[in-house]
Scaffold this active site. Structure first.
Site, mmCIF file in Angstrom:
data_model
loop_
_atom_site.group_PDB
_atom_site.id
_atom_site.type_symbol
_atom_site.label_atom_id
_atom_site.label_comp_id
_atom_site.label_asym_id
_atom_site.label_seq_id
_atom_site.Cartn_x
_atom_site.Cartn_y
_atom_site.Cartn_z
ATOM 1 N N GLU A 183 0.788 -1.220 0.000
ATOM 2 C CA GLU A 183 0.000 0.000 0.000
ATOM 3 C C GLU A 183 0.826 1.281 0.000
ATOM 4 O O GLU A 183 0.409 2.289 -0.571
ATOM 5 C CB GLU A 183 -0.933 0.012 1.227
ATOM 6 C CG GLU A 183 -1.935 -1.130 1.266
ATOM 7 C CD GLU A 183 -2.853 -1.147 0.054
ATOM 8 O OE1 GLU A 183 -3.309 -0.071 -0.368
ATOM 9 O OE2 GLU A 183 -3.097 -2.255 -0.481
ATOM 10 N N SER B 137 -55.518 -15.916 39.215
ATOM 11 C CA SER B 137 -55.273 -16.633 40.473
ATOM 12 C C SER B 137 -53.818 -16.630 40.918
ATOM 13 O O SER B 137 -53.505 -17.154 41.996
ATOM 14 C CB SER B 137 -55.757 -18.080 40.338
ATOM 15 O OG SER B 137 -57.164 -18.106 40.181
#
Length: 777
Positions: free
Chosen positions: A191, A469
């Site tokens: 690069e 319940s």
């Protein structure tokens, strides 16, 4: 006359010179204006470059981890389940265990090389181990370096999701000094070979790249320096326009002017775009190493480092998962360049070229696998942290989630809802569920709906539904806290009752079977879930007292003090119901539900702990007796169908809940190790056709059968004493009385009168003889 002519000529000369003078001035002003604008623009670029580079460069998302699995001898886990865990952790098969996060399976043995990992309480190094399985459990853990047995192994935790900023970028930050030399060398070779010598822009590189590309007939080399690539990724878009290239050059020069080369290179290593993980972009070599190879960057071999460098030129084009041959070709070119530049030997180049890529399968790290659970985690974190902190500071959040139990929960919900919907008039069902560890209140699994990956309405946290319940144990427990008035066998009237409301309307509750059962023992009234008996009891004790008990159990939501509270008309979320039953399962100790174990800062500092806390909030004896009755619910009451699948030795405790017109089906219950709560209903609030027993209990039973390993073992407080009771008259008896049952009583609350059975001559003789044998033999 001559003078006039001379003056006339002079005027003409002046007229001729005048335009030239103003034109020069105009040019000068234009030049000065251009210089001013240019300098201003360079100043703006300079400000932009320095502000972002010197400030917080990146928003690092918070990473969320499941609870780490701790394996030890006799730990209940099959070899298949352990291999599934390794795949979740992104381990790959490798018979040579050449790198971390590798394993291989042979018979009933798994050999592996673990990752090193920084936990909230200690740092764990990589280890090479062998785990031997036998009879669905772990038999031995052997360290392959020392060939000694290990008592316990903590695996690295599964990464289950992240909290992202607006831009879904992810990265693992690395330091230049911890970066493999081979990566730096590969980048220099391919690069920017003159990185440490140019000033941000390299004319020589541009010319060299142009010549190489013309010679090859294709693009084989780029002309941008590493600094320019950093500028493009960090500050600019990727559009191919002349103006962007000009900006890129100027900003590269500014960056080089202000900062050291190593600073620029380190930023580049962390910023460069290297792939896409679903909706999240993969930035930096640190994350790319984990994303493609499942290993930390510093552990990568040369051939894999070169494959990462190959991605710089085009992450999509050279994607090693999609274009393997293309990726290998580019990797080999990187290796050739490294050899040409003298970074590696020819032997290293040839050896690396022969290696396979060994890319792990894609698992979408960025995807939040369990969105409902993460919703709960984020809800808890918002109490301590700002939104920006959660999405940009790189926090590591260790949760209580057990991925194995979560997987079982999701599978069970899918299967059982499909089964329930085969019943008549039962369709479009939804559900919510929470599973906790009974002893600690840690939430190990959570479902916000039937779709485990759904990110919409989280019913576990937000669905306010009447609990029916499920409220009854609170009523009976409150009564038992007054032992001078009520005990486990006190007879209660299960007959019609009319309660006057504040608005003058009468409330006339009924039993589910529309029958009255007369005088019934307290434990039978709860076990059979009789509504009328519960209302009689609740009205006698007082609704305000029952509401106070509910608050003590951890429900902070305010409730209306109406008589209908006694039958569960008050709406609660599944999370609130779980907290309520967690206090019951905890023997009357309030243990706040937890989804988080610790929060760690990006630098490894422990910044938040979530310790296990508990506080006695209920009378221990009353809680013990209530839980004994809840065990009776499972043996003779509305929960008895659970024992068609689960052995009775588990001594389960739980309670069903059903609301008017069968709109809501609930079940909450616990074994020795886990508590789980299920709600089943419809989002449109239409009837489901299911009771608590025929709906939610069925899913609960299926789940607990798979995950529970320990039975319920209730320990009686010191002030509990047991007495034999004659079931026919409720009076004291002894073990020789026919059908006599031993019940727990708070000391001093048992009946004082004896049943005729216990006082008979024959019975007294039997009792004396039995006592004599016990004392003398």
């Amino acid at each position: 006359m001559a003078k006039k002519i001379t003056k006339s000529k002079a005027r003409k000369k002046k007229v001729i010179k005048q335009p030239l003078h103003w034109f020069k001035k105009l040019l000068l002003y234009c030049f000065l204006g251009f210089v001013f604008l240019f300098c201003s623009y360079i100043g703006y670029l300079d400000y932009t470059v320095r502000k972002q580079f010197e400030g917080k460069r990146w928003s690092i998302p918070a990473r969320v981890y499941a609870s780490p699995v701790e394996v030890y001898q006799s730990y209940q886990m099959t070899i298949e389940e352990f291999e599934d865990l390794l795949l979740q952790l992104r381990y790959r098969r490798d018979y040579s265990l050449s790198s971390v996060a590798t394993y291989y399976k042979k018979g009933q043995q798994i050999s592996l090389k673990t990752r090193s990992f920084n936990f909230w309480d200690k740092k764990q190094s990589s280890q090479q181990l062998r785990i031997i399985f036998s009879n669905k459990s772990v038999q031995k853990i052997i360290n392959l370096k020392t060939f000694t047995e290990m008592p316990i192994l903590r695996m690295d935790p599964v990464h289950v999701g992240s909290f992202y900023p607006t831009r879904k970028e992810d990265r693992i930050l690395i330091k230049l000094e911890n970066t493999p030399n081979s990566l730096i060398q590969g980048l220099m070779a391919t690069e920017d070979r003159n990185f440490y010598h140019h000033f941000g822009v390299s004319p020589k590189a541009i010319v060299r790249a142009l010549w190489a590309n013309i010679s090859a007939g294709t693009v084989v080399q780029g002309g941008s320096t590493i600094t320019q690539q950093l500028v493009k990724n960090f500050y600019l878009s990727s559009e191919k326009r002349l103006w962007r290239k000009i900006n890129e050059a100027f900003m590269a020069l500014i960056l080089e002017y202000h900062y050291q080369k190593d600073e620029i290179l380190e930023a580049y290593l962390n910023e460069i775009y290297l792939g896409q993980d679903g909706a999240s972009s993969v930035h930096g070599f640190g994350l790319a190493s984990e994303f493609y190879f499942g290993q930390p960057l510093k552990s990568l071999a040369l051939h894999n480092v070169a494959a990462l460098v190959a991605l710089v030129r085009g992450p999509s084009y050279y994607d090693p998962r999609r274009y393997k041959d293309r990726s290998i070709k580019r990797r080999n070119l990187v290796l050739e360049k490294m050899h040409q530049q003298g970074y590696i030997t020819k032997k290293q180049e040839i050896s690396a070229k022969k290696k396979k890529l060994n890319v792990i399968s894609r698992s979408h790290r960025s995807v939040n696998r369990y969105p409902s659970f993460l919703d709960l985690v984020k809800k808890e974190l918002r109490k301590e942290y700002r939104e920006d902190d959660l999405t940009s500071e790189g926090l590591r959040i260790f949760t209580t989630l057990d991925t194995q139990i979560q997987k079982v929960l999701e599978k069970t919900i899918t299967q059982k809802l499909a089964y329930l919907e085969k019943k008549p008039n039962t369709r479009k069902l939804q559900t919510a569920s929470i599973v906790t560890r009974r002893e600690s209140g840690e939430i190990v699994a959570l479902a916000g709906g039937r779709n485990p990956r759904g990110v919409g309405f989280n019913r576990a946290l937000k669905a306010l539904r009447p609990i029916g319940s499920l409220i009854k144990p609170v009523v009976y427990l409150t009564a038992l806290e007054y032992p001078d008035r009520y005990n486990i066998n006190t007879y209660i009237s299960d007959t019609a009752i009319t309660v006057k409301g504040k608005n003058g309307e009468d409330w006339k509750p009924k039993n589910y079977d529309n029958k009255e059962h007369g005088e019934v023992p307290l434990h039978i009234a709860l076990a059979k879930s009789y509504n009328l008996a519960t209302v009689h009891l609740g009205m006698d004790i007082g609704i305000a007292r029952i509401a106070k008990t509910l608050r003590n159990m951890g429900v902070s939501r305010s409730v209306d003090l109406f008589p209908s509270l006694l039958l569960g008309a008050t709406p609660l979320t599944p999370l609130e119901v779980t907290q309520m039953y967690q206090t019951l399962a905890g023997d009357g100790f309030l243990t706040p539900l937890r989804s988080i174990q610790a929060v760690i800062a990006a630098d490894g500092e422990r910044i938040q702990s979530y310790p296990y806390t508990l506080r006695q909030v209920l009378d221990p004896a009353a809680t013990y007796i209530t839980n004994k009755i809840l065990q009776q619910v499972m043996s003779i009451g509305t929960g008895r169908s659970a024992y068609l699948s689960i052995p009775r030795e588990f001594a389960l405790a739980g309670k069903t809940g059903t609301t008017n017109k069968l709109r809501d089906s609930w079940f909450a219950g616990f074994s020795g190790d886990y508590l789980s709560v299920f709600w089943v209903g419809r989002d449109d609030n239409k009837p489901t056709g299911l009771t608590g027993g025929s709906g939610a209990l069925q899913i609960w039973t299926s789940l607990m059968k798979q995950i529970s390993k320990q039975p319920v073992d209730l320990i009686a407080p010191d002030n509990i004493e047991r007495h034999w009771i004659d079931p026919y008259d409720g009076l004291l008896a002894n073990e020789d009385c026919a059908d006599a049952v031993s019940y727990p009583f708070i000391k001093g609350s048992a009946p004082e009168q004896y049943s005729p059975c216990a006082s008979s001559t024959v019975n007294r003789a039997k009792t004396w003889f039995n006592d004599f044998l016990q004392d003398n033999f």
